[in-house]
Design a protein around this motif. Structure first.
Motif, PDB file in Angstrom:
ATOM      1  N   VAL A 138      -0.528  21.057  -7.992  1.00 35.15           N
ATOM      2  CA  VAL A 138       0.142  22.193  -8.642  1.00 35.15           C
ATOM      3  C   VAL A 138      -0.369  23.535  -8.160  1.00 35.15           C
ATOM      4  CG1 VAL A 138       1.161  21.379 -10.767  1.00 35.15           C
ATOM      5  CG2 VAL A 138      -1.317  21.534 -10.594  1.00 35.15           C
ATOM      6  N   ILE A 184       0.840  -1.203   0.000  1.00 35.48           N
ATOM      7  CA  ILE A 184       0.000   0.000   0.000  1.00 35.48           C
ATOM      8  C   ILE A 184       0.875   1.253   0.000  1.00 35.48           C
ATOM      9  CG2 ILE A 184      -1.702   1.320   1.328  1.00 35.48           C
ATOM     10  CD1 ILE A 184      -2.858  -1.354   2.277  1.00 35.48           C
ATOM     11  N   ILE A 198       9.609   9.942  -3.820  1.00 36.10           N
ATOM     12  CA  ILE A 198       8.422  10.277  -4.608  1.00 36.10           C
ATOM     13  C   ILE A 198       8.894  10.832  -5.949  1.00 36.10           C
ATOM     14  CG2 ILE A 198       6.402  11.788  -4.738  1.00 36.10           C
ATOM     15  CD1 ILE A 198       6.514  11.884  -1.649  1.00 36.10           C
ATOM     16  N   PRO A 199       8.363  10.290  -7.036  1.00 38.01           N
ATOM     17  CA  PRO A 199       8.816  10.809  -8.337  1.00 38.01           C
ATOM     18  C   PRO A 199       8.463  12.292  -8.466  1.00 38.01           C
ATOM     19  CG  PRO A 199       7.429   8.831  -8.592  1.00 38.01           C
ATOM     20  CD  PRO A 199       7.352   9.247  -7.158  1.00 38.01           C
ATOM     21  N   ARG A 230      -3.838  17.463   5.033  1.00 37.71           N
ATOM     22  CA  ARG A 230      -5.236  17.492   4.683  1.00 37.71           C
ATOM     23  C   ARG A 230      -6.060  18.082   5.823  1.00 37.71           C
ATOM     24  NH1 ARG A 230      -6.591  14.884  -0.019  1.00 37.71           N
ATOM     25  NH2 ARG A 230      -5.217  15.942  -1.453  1.00 37.71           N
ATOM     26  N   LEU A 262      -7.368   0.562  -4.421  1.00 36.64           N
ATOM     27  CA  LEU A 262      -5.965   0.868  -4.714  1.00 36.64           C
ATOM     28  C   LEU A 262      -5.398  -0.056  -5.778  1.00 36.64           C
ATOM     29  CD1 LEU A 262      -4.747   1.381  -1.035  1.00 36.64           C
ATOM     30  CD2 LEU A 262      -5.464   3.113  -2.662  1.00 36.64           C
ATOM     31  N   VAL A 268      -3.442   7.446   1.977  1.00 38.54           N
ATOM     32  CA  VAL A 268      -2.919   7.008   0.678  1.00 38.54           C
ATOM     33  C   VAL A 268      -3.734   7.633  -0.457  1.00 38.54           C
ATOM     34  CG1 VAL A 268      -2.657   5.027  -0.861  1.00 38.54           C
ATOM     35  CG2 VAL A 268      -1.877   4.874   1.488  1.00 38.54           C
ATOM     36  N   THR A 269      -5.076   7.604  -0.357  1.00 37.80           N
ATOM     37  CA  THR A 269      -5.864   8.174  -1.444  1.00 37.80           C
ATOM     38  C   THR A 269      -5.707   9.690  -1.484  1.00 37.80           C
ATOM     39  OG1 THR A 269      -7.783   8.104  -0.014  1.00 37.80           O
ATOM     40  CG2 THR A 269      -7.625   6.379  -1.637  1.00 37.80           C
ATOM     41  N   GLU A 270      -5.442  10.292  -0.336  1.00 40.24           N
ATOM     42  CA  GLU A 270      -5.261  11.747  -0.312  1.00 40.24           C
ATOM     43  C   GLU A 270      -3.811  12.160  -0.499  1.00 40.24           C
ATOM     44  OE1 GLU A 270      -6.857  12.724   3.507  1.00 40.24           O
ATOM     45  OE2 GLU A 270      -8.937  12.541   2.830  1.00 40.24           O
ATOM     46  N   ARG A 271      -2.923  11.196  -0.645  1.00 44.03           N
ATOM     47  CA  ARG A 271      -1.480  11.465  -0.778  1.00 44.03           C
ATOM     48  C   ARG A 271      -0.973  12.344   0.366  1.00 44.03           C
ATOM     49  NH1 ARG A 271       0.896  11.005  -6.441  1.00 44.03           N
ATOM     50  NH2 ARG A 271      -0.211   9.167  -7.094  1.00 44.03           N
ATOM     51  N   ILE A 287      -7.171   5.526   8.672  1.00 42.01           N
ATOM     52  CA  ILE A 287      -6.415   6.735   8.312  1.00 42.01           C
ATOM     53  C   ILE A 287      -5.323   6.402   7.302  1.00 42.01           C
ATOM     54  CG2 ILE A 287      -6.796   8.536  10.036  1.00 42.01           C
ATOM     55  CD1 ILE A 287      -4.706   7.355  11.751  1.00 42.01           C
ATOM     56  N   PHE A 288      -4.812   5.171   7.343  1.00 43.56           N
ATOM     57  CA  PHE A 288      -3.780   4.788   6.372  1.00 43.56           C
ATOM     58  C   PHE A 288      -4.350   4.867   4.949  1.00 43.56           C
ATOM     59  CE2 PHE A 288      -0.750   1.280   4.812  1.00 43.56           C
ATOM     60  CZ  PHE A 288       0.265   2.191   4.574  1.00 43.56           C
ATOM     61  N   ILE A 289      -5.489   4.226   4.734  1.00 40.91           N
ATOM     62  CA  ILE A 289      -6.097   4.240   3.404  1.00 40.91           C
ATOM     63  C   ILE A 289      -6.491   5.666   3.019  1.00 40.91           C
ATOM     64  CG2 ILE A 289      -8.066   3.446   2.041  1.00 40.91           C
ATOM     65  CD1 ILE A 289      -5.811   1.435   2.648  1.00 40.91           C
ATOM     66  N   GLY A 290      -7.058   6.401   3.972  1.00 38.06           N
ATOM     67  CA  GLY A 290      -7.414   7.791   3.693  1.00 38.06           C
ATOM     68  C   GLY A 290      -6.185   8.575   3.265  1.00 38.06           C
ATOM     69  N   ILE A 305       1.262   9.068   6.033  1.00 34.73           N
ATOM     70  CA  ILE A 305       1.689   7.724   5.601  1.00 34.73           C
ATOM     71  C   ILE A 305       3.015   7.368   6.268  1.00 34.73           C
ATOM     72  CG2 ILE A 305       2.363   6.299   3.632  1.00 34.73           C
ATOM     73  CD1 ILE A 305       0.670   8.097   1.860  1.00 34.73           C
ATOM     74  N   ASP A 353      -9.675  11.569  -6.289  1.00 36.37           N
ATOM     75  CA  ASP A 353      -9.709  11.840  -4.853  1.00 36.37           C
ATOM     76  C   ASP A 353     -10.711  12.971  -4.590  1.00 36.37           C
ATOM     77  OD1 ASP A 353      -9.246  12.515  -2.256  1.00 36.37           O
ATOM     78  OD2 ASP A 353      -7.153  13.086  -2.530  1.00 36.37           O
ATOM     79  N   GLN A 373      -8.089  22.341 -13.966  1.00 36.19           N
ATOM     80  CA  GLN A 373      -7.262  21.174 -14.255  1.00 36.19           C
ATOM     81  C   GLN A 373      -7.902  20.205 -15.244  1.00 36.19           C
ATOM     82  OE1 GLN A 373      -4.268  19.973 -12.033  1.00 36.19           O
ATOM     83  NE2 GLN A 373      -4.159  22.178 -12.281  1.00 36.19           N
ATOM     84  N   LYS A 418     -11.314  10.953   9.785  1.00 30.35           N
ATOM     85  CA  LYS A 418     -11.604   9.569   9.407  1.00 30.35           C
ATOM     86  C   LYS A 418     -12.301   8.813  10.536  1.00 30.35           C
ATOM     87  CE  LYS A 418      -9.521   9.798   5.417  1.00 30.35           C
ATOM     88  NZ  LYS A 418      -9.588  11.274   5.511  1.00 30.35           N
ATOM     89  N   TYR A 424       1.419  12.436   2.694  1.00 32.40           N
ATOM     90  CA  TYR A 424       2.634  11.664   2.962  1.00 32.40           C
ATOM     91  C   TYR A 424       3.136  11.790   4.392  1.00 32.40           C
ATOM     92  CZ  TYR A 424       2.816  10.654  -1.993  1.00 32.40           C
ATOM     93  OH  TYR A 424       2.505  10.217  -3.237  1.00 32.40           O
ATOM     94  N   ALA A 468       0.906   4.259  -2.785  1.00 26.97           N
ATOM     95  CA  ALA A 468       0.777   5.687  -2.465  1.00 26.97           C
ATOM     96  C   ALA A 468       1.774   6.521  -3.257  1.00 26.97           C
ATOM     97  CB  ALA A 468       0.993   5.915  -0.970  1.00 26.97           C
ATOM     98  N   LEU A 469       2.920   5.915  -3.589  1.00 24.74           N
ATOM     99  CA  LEU A 469       3.934   6.673  -4.324  1.00 24.74           C
ATOM    100  C   LEU A 469       3.587   6.816  -5.796  1.00 24.74           C
ATOM    101  CD1 LEU A 469       7.281   5.244  -2.900  1.00 24.74           C
ATOM    102  CD2 LEU A 469       6.259   7.459  -2.433  1.00 24.74           C
ATOM    103  N   PHE A 470       3.042   5.766  -6.386  1.00 23.19           N
ATOM    104  CA  PHE A 470       2.889   5.769  -7.841  1.00 23.19           C
ATOM    105  C   PHE A 470       1.447   5.877  -8.323  1.00 23.19           C
ATOM    106  CE2 PHE A 470       6.792   3.436  -6.811  1.00 23.19           C
ATOM    107  CZ  PHE A 470       7.703   4.253  -7.450  1.00 23.19           C
ATOM    108  N   TYR A 506      11.461   7.430   2.435  1.00 24.16           N
ATOM    109  CA  TYR A 506      10.230   7.131   1.706  1.00 24.16           C
ATOM    110  C   TYR A 506       9.696   8.347   0.950  1.00 24.16           C
ATOM    111  CZ  TYR A 506       5.318   5.948   0.947  1.00 24.16           C
ATOM    112  OH  TYR A 506       4.096   5.758   0.378  1.00 24.16           O
TER     113      TYR A 506
END
Lengths: 280, 533, 314
Positions: C41, A126, C30-31, C82, A217, C274-277, C269-272, C282, B412, B424, B201, C279, A130-132, C26
């Motif tokens: 942006v 997971i 991030i790319p 967030r 995901l 991740v979807t909200e990025r 909160i982990f899944i939240g 996370i 999202d 966007q 959450k 970091y 989150a990164l990609f 970690y």
């Protein structure tokens, strides 16, 4: 060859192999043979029951459930196969390098492996998603990487024990170059363990793909995978329980067959178990 | 005002409450508030600052903790809020508000004319209301209980704007200025409830504001405001007794109605569903392309597939047939699907998008697009809205029939509207609410309107002037102008409205006195009582 | 014993240090520009400035790490981009819910797995072993959230025995708390149980090969008691090892189960995040999950040594 013959003699493994072949055939040939587009919507035929036109009925958008299941099988098995393959490649490479070279490479490599070990695999996956961003490719990458540490540790252990056996030392003394040593002695030694482990990974990957799909995901709509189908079907559990149940059964069946093969392989490869072979 | 059918208690729930016992008799109004109502809904993703948060997710919670100067009743008619009454001058260029005496914030401090002036001044510069209040020239307190708002042009709409739930909040100047992070956890507030805790959450806990100005309200002591991203699970939560109120999915609403155990109310407020466009760049800068899509979309199919037959379609109008300003438009009537699709194809050919080798259209002489570019557009939708996903998947399949490639993009929900506002997306899925034609055109079409950057993206002085004239004029003038505007938008399509969604509110059988109102709000929970089943 | 425990704890320290490095790097893989990846942006410039300051992206990498580690050791994981709230208290509030769910899951796993595992092991290669082993293999392939969905439909919606979702802290109302935890615990416990059945079964199979066992059946009650004691005593240290693995599986499984049952634990909160990025969130969560996992394994190792003296003498 010997292994396969021994495997075939185990009844449960035979069942597993037959099931796996069936599933693979469906996944590979099915999409080519089925006439319908898995994403084709027909709002006038929603939640239709089984019929000759729709063998397993249709979903909330009137899409053919059987067609989606077959396409989903291809997606899920493809993801599972590639992530298991990636895990195997990375795990074997890391395990062989650390185990074979030893010294500080071994120490450093194994410490890194230990780190990933401190986090449960699905959580590692997971974190990578989150990164990609979620997609089929990310799922393969994330699961492949997440499976690497356990694999690397297993392979390293085997490599170290093979290397420490006298005949390997002897060949070193005789001046065999490292590469040849790897090919003739080390790699054959880890094949059995890799066979069992990769088979096990396939099973984990199928369940983990489903979990990622459930969490939103994994594979993204409208594409179908088993996990994505279970998740999408969940909201219609009363109108059309089969939308959730059938892809779930597909995951169970696939993992079941893989585990039968895995257990069979373990027995077939374990010389001590040989006297048990054939008695079931 | 839009007609509402929602303002009724369901007979079933009353009958059941009577069977349960005497606890739910009207005598309860005099007793001190007790009990807990559990609401299950999405988390306020844009925070709780009325100046910033325009998304319904945030406004829903804000309506419980912030009161407005002007309120509305169950029929949608404006009534007194913190202002007991108000009147305009003769030419509608100045409005005088008479504040209720004795109204206080939750800490007991009085809601003064100065607080009201400060709050309206804050709204005037806020992201959410600066457009609707652009014509305000001054806000003055003439005495402790009177506030006069002066306008640069006549407007009937000021009280309506000041009733906008959540955004037109009356705040305590002292409390807001006391802390830079006030809106992370606003505790001194004017509404029926105060925020006790908010765990991301998880849930927010709201306690009755004991200093609330309305005698005997709120009737229930506590609201447990449970956050959930999974709307599919909300009906189950009510059925199994894990929650008391939720806005349930359409499939669940239908199922609950059939089962008859859980009352479900339908709110038919004006909530257009639309496809938003970036009309500044190709391909959607071409009116022909937008019209082609308007012809090609399957309007009734969407209702059937994604909304389980609830809601309504439109073939050009935004206003509904029972709106006083409604004049029917049926340009995009698709009773003959084949003809509609053919028409769409023609328009696309005309716009320079011709069918390519693989069936997908590609540019051939489209200004600003290299010839041979495929018509392929990613269409984002809010990821926590199942019907939006269905809608977008359906769009993909329908537009495939005319050679357009649509890629549904599950997005999202938290940054979704911010990214819409930032331009966007080329095309996106949207839906929002309005109270009536004034509110709709003022806040969706006028430059600077609360929702304009999210819907039509218009900045057209001519349109602005027309809307201003409609709002300043009498009913006849307004009706004529709105008819003109309706026809204009149906042709120009700054956004493509295909129909309305009607929220389905499911309630536990023990819940009494709650009704959803023609606004994004849970405010009527202040009227509700709960008895254990 | 105390010396052994101390030795294990000291050995875990480098692991925790490594974990901190992993989590630190970690966000730095991030790319693209991490700040843009996190905020989009068109981010609020004030927030961008706060984020850059929080991570110190412009400083040398070693300084960045030391600054970050210093903050983490003081319990400061920065703010969530967030909710704009501090990360640490949000996570700390969720740990009890996740641990409660895991304990429930562990309990269900044990209750299901021990009797079936022992039965299968004792009846090795007989009918009941075949049945149990087949069910186990089916269970291994059943995704927890799928089982959970079915349980929810049956017990919450059709029978209406239990709530379909929700949570009350145990300290606040134990009865309500247990009612809420039954379905998610069973769902997660049934995911862990098959692993455990297989371990118990193979352990019992080994024990059954001991020479005295065949006689135990034949010779009266006294031997049976000895036999049972023998089995339990041999299973116990095994369990402790397996416990570590099981806890990992339960932790991973809890993420989907928490989402399904709207259980406000760390997984939600982990899944939240991740979807909200988000970091910052996370990062902190991976570290906390890692620490929980390492600590539980550590406890398992020490407990195992306490039960089996041979280990500490090694």
């Amino acid at each position: 060859m010997n292994v396969i013959r021994r495997l075939w003699r185990i009844r449960s493994a035979r069942v597993g192999v037959v099931l796996a072949v069936l599933l693979l055939t469906t996944a590979i040939l099915g999409p080519m043979l089925l006439p319908l587009d898995p994403n084709a919507i027909d709002v006038r035929a929603r939640f239709a029951g089984p019929s000759t036109a729709h063998w397993l009925g249709t979903d909330d958008l009137g899409r053919d459930t059987f067609t989606r299941l077959v396409h989903g099988s291809r997606m899920s098995l493809f993801i599972a196969a590639l992530s298991a393959l990636l895990g195997t490649l990375l795990g074997v490479t890391l395990g062989v390098i650390t185990g074979f070279l030893g010294g500080w490479v071994d120490v450093a490599g194994m410490r890194v492996v230990d780190l990933f070990f401190a986090i449960p695999t699905l959580l590692v996956a997971i974190g990578i998603v989150a990164l990609f961003g979620p997609s089929a490719t990310t799922t393969i990458l994330a699961l492949g990487i997440a499976y690497t540490p356990l694999y690397a540790r297993l392979v390293r252990g085997t490599v170290v024990s093979v290397r420490s056996r006298t005949y390997v030392d002897a060949s070193r003394v005789l001046g065999a170059r490292g590469v040849r040593l790897l090919r003739t002695d080390i790699l054959p030694g880890i094949v059995p363990i890799a066979l069992v482990q990769t088979t096990a990974l396939l099973g984990f990957a199928l369940v983990d793909e489903a979990s990622l799909g459930f969490l939103g995901l994994g594979v993204q709509p409208p594409d179908a995978s088993w996990g994505q189908m279970i998740n999408a079907g969940r909201q219609f559990i009363f109108q059309a329980p089969w939308l959730t149940l059938i892809p779930g059964f597909a995951v169970i069946l696939a993992v079941f067959s893989i585990n039968l093969i895995g257990d069979g392989l373990r027995d077939a490869l374990d010389p001590r178990a040989s006297q048990r072979v054939g008695d079931t | 005002m839009s007609r509402t059918r929602t303002a009724r208690l369901l007979a079933a729930s009353s009958a059941l409450a009577l069977l349960v016992g005497t606890a739910a008799t009207p005598a309860l109004a005099q007793e001190p508030a007790a009990g807990t109502i559990r609401v299950i809904t999405v988390e306020p993703t844009q925070g709780l600052d009325p100046a910033i948060a325009a998304a319904d997710a945030s406004r829903t919670l804000m309506t419980l903790i912030y009161d407005n100067l002007v309120d509305f009743d169950e029929s949608g008619a404006l009534t007194g809020g913190i202002a007991e009454s108000w009147e305009p001058n003769e030419d509608l260029t100045s409005w005088t508000f008479h504040l209720r005496s004795g109204a206080t914030f939750s800490d007991g401090s009085p809601i003064s004319a100065a607080d009201v002036v400060w709050s309206i001044e804050r709204m005037r510069t806020s992201e959410s209301l600066k457009g609707a209040l652009a014509n305000v020239t001054s806000v003055e307190a003439t005495d402790d209980a009177t506030v006069v708002v002066s306008l640069s042009a006549a407007s009937r709409a000021l009280p309506l704007t000041l009733s906008r739930g959540g955004n037109a909040a009356i705040l305590s100047q002292a409390a807001v200025e006391a802390s830079a992070d006030y809106f992370a956890m606003p505790t001194v507030t004017s509404g029926p409830y105060t925020l006790e805790s908010l765990a991301p959450k998880d849930r927010a806990i709201l306690q009755a504001n004991t200093a609330y100005w309305r005698e005997g309200y709120p009737k229930t002591a506590t609201i447990e405001y449970i956050f959930s991203e999974d709307q599919n699970s909300w009906a189950a939560a009510i059925e199994s007794g894990a929650a008391d109120v939720a806005n349930v999915g359409y499939n669940d609403a239908q199922r609950l109605r059939e089962a008859g155990t859980i009352p479900v109310e339908q709110s038919d407020r004006l909530t257009p569903l639309f496809w938003g466009f970036d009309t500044t760049t190709p391909p959607f800068d071409s009116k022909l392309v937008r019209q082609a899509i308007a012809y090609a979309v399957d309007r009734q199919g969407r209702i059937d597939a994604c909304w389980f037959g609830t809601g309504a379609v439109t073939y050009g109008n935004i206003l509904r047939p029972w709106d006083p300003n409604f004049v029917e438009i049926s340009t995009y009537d698709d009773s003959d699907r084949a003809a509609s699709l053919a028409k769409a194809g023609e328009l696309l050919d005309q716009a320079g998008w011709v069918v390519g080798a693989d069936g997908t259209r590609e540019a051939s002489g489209v200004a600003g697009v290299e010839d041979g570019t495929r018509f392929s557009v990613s269409v984002p939708y809010e990821g926590n809205w199942p019907a939006a996903e269905c809608n977008t998947l359906l769009l993909q399949q329908t537009l495939k029939e005319v050679g357009l490639d649509i890629q549904p993009n599950k997005y999202d929900p938290a940054p979704f509207w911010g990214d819409v506002a930032a331009g966007q997306f080329q095309m996106y899925h949207g839906g929002a609410g309005a109270t009536d034609s004034d509110d709709l055109y003022l806040n969706w079409f006028r430059s600077g309107g609360a929702l304009t950057p999210l819907t039509t993206h218009l900045t057209d002085p001519e349109i602005d002037a027309k809307i201003d004239a409609a709002i300043a004029g009498d009913a006849e003038t307004a009706k004529a102008i709105y008819a003109e505007l309706e026809a204009w938008q149906a042709d120009e399509l700054p956004m493509l409205v295909t129909g309305y969604q009607w929220p389905q509110v499911a309630m536990a059988p023990g819940l009494e006195g709650y009704y959803s109102i023609p606004d994004t709000s849970l405010k009527w929970l202040a009227n509700a009582t709960i008895t254990a089943p | 014993m105390a010396r052994y425990a101390l030795q294990r704890i000291l050995l875990a320290l480098p692991l925790l240090f490594g974990l901190s490095l992993l989590v630190f790097f970690y966000v730095r893989i991030i790319p693209g520009d991490p700040v843009t990846a996190m905020l989009g942006v068109q981010a609020n410039p004030d927030l961008v400035a706060r984020l850059r300051a929080q991570y110190g992206f412009d400083e040398p990498i070693l300084d960045q790490y030391l600054m970050w580690l210093g903050n983490v050791l003081q319990g400061d994981f920065g703010i969530s981009f967030r909710s704009r709230q501090a990360v640490a208290p949000i996570i700390v509030d969720r740990i009890p819910a996740t641990l409660q769910l895991m304990l429930g899951g562990l309990f269900v796993s044990l209750v299901v797995a021990i009797p079936f595992g022992i039965r299968a092991g004792m009846k090795y290669r007989q009918r009941s072993d075949t049945v149990i082993s087949t069910i186990t293999l089916v269970g291994l392939g059943s995704p927890g959230f799928w089982l959970g969905t079915i349980l929810m439909v049956i017990f919450a919606l059709v029978l209406k025995w239990l709530p379909s979702q929700g949570y009350t802290p145990f300290t606040q109302d134990p009865v309500a708390s247990i009612r809420y935890m039954i379905l998610p615990s069973v769902a997660i416990g049934l995911v862990g149980a098959p692993f455990l059945v297989r371990v118990v079964r193979s352990t019992v199979v080994e024990i059954m090969k001991e020479p005295f066992v065949p006689y135990a059946d034949a010779r009266g009650l006294r031997e049976q008691v000895i036999f049972w004691r023998y089995i339990i005593r041999n299973l116990l240290p095994q369990f402790v090892v397996v416990l570590g693995v099981l806890v990992g599986a339960l932790l991973a499984g809890s993420v989907a189960i928490e989402a399904l049952f709207n259980w406000p634990g760390m997984g939600r909160i982990f899944i939240g995040a991740v979807t909200e990025r988000d970091y910052a969130m996370i990062q902190a969560l991976i570290l906390v999950y890692g620490v929980i996992f390492v600590v539980i394994n550590l406890i398992a190792e020490i407990a195992q040594a306490a039960l089996d003296p041979r280990i500490r003498l090694k």
